[in-house]
Scaffold this motif. Structure first.
Motif, mmCIF file in Angstrom:
data_model
loop_
_atom_site.group_PDB
_atom_site.id
_atom_site.type_symbol
_atom_site.label_atom_id
_atom_site.label_comp_id
_atom_site.label_asym_id
_atom_site.label_seq_id
_atom_site.Cartn_x
_atom_site.Cartn_y
_atom_site.Cartn_z
ATOM 1 N N GLN A 166 0.827 -1.208 0.000
ATOM 2 C CA GLN A 166 0.000 0.000 0.000
ATOM 3 C C GLN A 166 0.861 1.258 0.000
ATOM 4 O O GLN A 166 0.564 2.220 -0.714
ATOM 5 C CB GLN A 166 -0.937 0.005 1.212
ATOM 6 N N SER A 167 1.936 1.254 0.774
ATOM 7 C CA SER A 167 2.806 2.442 0.789
ATOM 8 C C SER A 167 3.536 2.605 -0.541
ATOM 9 O O SER A 167 3.746 3.726 -1.000
ATOM 10 C CB SER A 167 3.798 2.381 1.953
ATOM 11 N N GLN A 168 3.908 1.495 -1.182
ATOM 12 C CA GLN A 168 4.547 1.584 -2.498
ATOM 13 C C GLN A 168 3.571 2.146 -3.530
ATOM 14 O O GLN A 168 3.961 2.922 -4.400
ATOM 15 C CB GLN A 168 5.060 0.216 -2.944
ATOM 16 N N MET A 169 2.320 1.754 -3.425
ATOM 17 C CA MET A 169 1.315 2.287 -4.349
ATOM 18 C C MET A 169 1.074 3.770 -4.072
ATOM 19 O O MET A 169 0.912 4.560 -5.007
ATOM 20 C CB MET A 169 -0.004 1.513 -4.215
ATOM 21 N N LYS A 170 1.046 4.132 -2.801
ATOM 22 C CA LYS A 170 0.767 5.510 -2.411
ATOM 23 C C LYS A 170 1.842 6.472 -2.900
ATOM 24 O O LYS A 170 1.531 7.542 -3.420
ATOM 25 C CB LYS A 170 0.645 5.589 -0.894
ATOM 26 N N ILE A 171 3.112 6.080 -2.750
ATOM 27 C CA ILE A 171 4.185 6.991 -3.164
ATOM 28 C C ILE A 171 4.520 6.860 -4.642
ATOM 29 O O ILE A 171 5.213 7.701 -5.198
ATOM 30 C CB ILE A 171 5.454 6.816 -2.306
ATOM 31 N N GLY A 172 4.032 5.798 -5.280
ATOM 32 C CA GLY A 172 4.242 5.637 -6.721
ATOM 33 C C GLY A 172 5.679 5.343 -7.111
ATOM 34 O O GLY A 172 6.126 5.788 -8.168
ATOM 35 N N TRP A 182 5.238 -1.898 -6.413
ATOM 36 C CA TRP A 182 4.221 -2.696 -5.747
ATOM 37 C C TRP A 182 3.942 -3.998 -6.501
ATOM 38 O O TRP A 182 3.451 -4.961 -5.906
ATOM 39 C CB TRP A 182 2.933 -1.898 -5.541
#
Length: 109
Positions: free
Chosen positions: A77-83, A94
């Motif tokens: 989720q954090s990888q998706m959030k920061i792109g 992600w």
């Protein structure tokens, strides 16, 4: 012919693709009871006590995998959030990171 520079593309693929076979191999070993064991204690137990010990072992394994699954989902989720993107292939991180929770789901299953 000698190459004096690294191949970032192949290096990234090898590192990323190492995660999926590792987690799937762990899941298969769990299913087949193929992990290395030390039978020093369980070898002296009676069959009924071995079953109790196996239940405790399975519960602790599921607990550990569940905790890792929870943190793995948070990581994805954090990888998706920061792109974030991979360096060489420019693939979202992600995608690679999702192999960890996927493998843990199979381990628990």
């Amino acid at each position: 012919m000698y190459f004096t520079f690294p191949f970032p593309l192949t290096e990234e693929l090898v590192c990323a693709m190492f995660v999926l076979p590792s987690t799937m191999g762990g899941a298969l070993a769990s299913k087949e009871n193929g992990h290395y064991t030390l039978d020093l204690i369980t070898g002296m137990m009676k069959p009924k006590m071995k079953k109790v010990f196996l239940l405790i072992d399975t519960a602790l394994t599921c607990l550990a995998a569940g905790i890792l699954l929870w943190t793995g989902i948070g990581m994805v989720q954090s990888q998706m959030k920061i792109g974030s993107l991979s360096i060489a292939l420019k693939i979202p991180n992600w995608v690679y990171g999702s192999f960890v929770p996927l493998g843990l789901v199979f381990i628990i299953f």
